[in-house]
Design an enzyme around this catalytic site. Structure first.
Site, short mmCIF file in Angstrom:
data_model
loop_
_atom_site.label_atom_id
_atom_site.label_comp_id
_atom_site.label_asym_id
_atom_site.label_seq_id
_atom_site.Cartn_x
_atom_site.Cartn_y
_atom_site.Cartn_z
N ASP A 202 45.53 38.41 30.22
CA ASP A 202 45.15 37.25 31.02
C ASP A 202 45.70 35.97 30.40
O ASP A 202 46.25 35.11 31.10
CB ASP A 202 43.62 37.20 31.10
CG ASP A 202 43.10 35.94 31.74
OD1 ASP A 202 43.14 35.86 32.97
OD2 ASP A 202 42.67 35.03 31.01
N GLU B 233 46.40 42.98 34.40
CA GLU B 233 46.39 42.05 33.26
C GLU B 233 46.44 42.82 31.94
O GLU B 233 47.13 42.42 31.00
CB GLU B 233 45.15 41.16 33.31
CG GLU B 233 45.25 40.10 34.38
CD GLU B 233 44.14 39.08 34.29
OE1 GLU B 233 44.35 37.94 34.72
OE2 GLU B 233 43.04 39.42 33.81
#
Lengths: 243, 243
Positions: free
Chosen positions: B66, B136
């Protein structure tokens, strides 16, 4: 913008001073001084650009630097704590890169002496995050000037390991909730916490809103109800200058 | 953990399939297959580790990925829009890396077919962000396996330019506030928006909380009151499956 070549020949004493200061902070000669000049330009002294809708200041570099710092800190903590879950990593990172702690690090590095701002508006700015913001902008400038590897090593060596004692960061957890409740009692104001739950089953995030006399006063988020309340309470304490 | 060397000699057909899939997605042979295996391990099938307090799943890699995705997207937008302010950059980035859009990209890339999860809990998970989360985590795995330059070029070439039409992202702004107000009127429920202001003078952030029948229902943040309300309304619409 001045090109690096022009910077090189610049004999402006202000530029010399800035160049020396940057060299002292990052341990290498800046290649493109213009970037660093921009990093220390607070919005109160922003300049017009060719685009009418945009005035030049350090805010764009701050956006970039914030994401670079967040990423390097994420990697650092990921590797340092192989058996801690993402809730822990998120929490420790947010403590390390909080405006409050960045302001402190910025002052330690002498960045407060480099920021240019409109002195007439000083009173408005004294209690703001101007130095932490400039510090993030500086990281953005270093990244554009020197690339990823250099910036990564700068952040780890000069910031994460030098200015933070990780053990202290992990254990440091003042009880802001009690502080704000005590304050409300002292002031005779009604206080309540409202919790909203979001996210998936395995990755729940909570948002707590503190109401003082039925007015929304501050908001906090976290991976547990307790954490969200703590964050909201911390922000309320900051607002009220309680600690 | 299996070492890369062991991976290389592995003749498990499941490993072969994963290796081929990764090669197809990232355009290069994975060096450490263990990382990718972990990236697709949803918390519902998490494994015990040597530490009693930590169970292994893709959540730590998701935390790392992320931040890598956020940073590369920040740099990409910073360079693409030299005359847009940080509020604009923040907003466009949050649209590009939203759970919703990552879920869509993950499916387009075939990541939904690679995620391992507990099928018995499927009903709970259907509407969650499982694929975007795994996506992610994959970015985190690529970063650890292949380094920064490779990951940066992967994100720019295979995600940002291939799956997003920037013009559309910039102009796409459905009015969630109207949608949620219409819903409340239809249902005969009282609805109100509460706004909290935070941050410095030049960098104000707003948090909007939506109350339905005086219960806090959803929360949104943004660089303007309007944006915070829109985000809160969007989350409320997601919760209610309105669109």
């Amino acid at each position: 913008m001045l090109s690096p070549i022009l910077d090189f020949f610049s004999s402006d004493p202000k530029d010399k001073k800035l160049k020396n200061a940057i060299e002292h902070i990052i341990g290498e000669n800046p290649s493109n001084l213009t970037l660093y000049r921009l990093a220390f330009m607070h919005a109160s002294v922003s300049k017009e650009t060719v685009s009418k809708s945009y005035r030049e200041s350090n805010e764009r570099l701050e956006f970039l630097g914030d994401s670079v710092l967040g990423m390097i800190t994420a990697e650092y903590l990921f590797k340092k704590f192989p058996f801690k879950d993402e809730g822990f990593l998120t929490e420790i990172r947010s403590r390390m890169v909080s405006r409050e702690s960045l302001n402190v690090v910025a002052r330690k590095m002498g960045i407060d002496k480099l920021v240019e701002y409109d002195g007439n508006r000083k009173t408005v700015l004294t209690r703001t995050s101007m130095y932490g913001d400039a510090f993030e902008a500086l990281i953005g400038a270093i990244y554009l000037d020197k690339g990823f590897r250099f910036t990564r090593s700068f952040i780890i060596k000069k910031i994460l390991t030098q200015h933070f004692d990780i053990e202290t960061v992990v254990s440091n957890n003042p009880n802001f909730k009690s502080l704000i409740i005590e304050w409300a009692q002292r002031e005779g104001k009604a206080i309540r916490f409202d919790i909203v739950e979001e996210g998936s089953k395995h990755n729940k995030e909570f948002t707590a809103t503190i109401f003082v006399a039925e007015e929304a006063f501050s908001v906090g988020q976290g991976y547990s109800k307790k954490k969200a309340e703590q964050t909201a309470a911390m922000k309320a304490c900051e607002k009220l200058e309680i600690s």
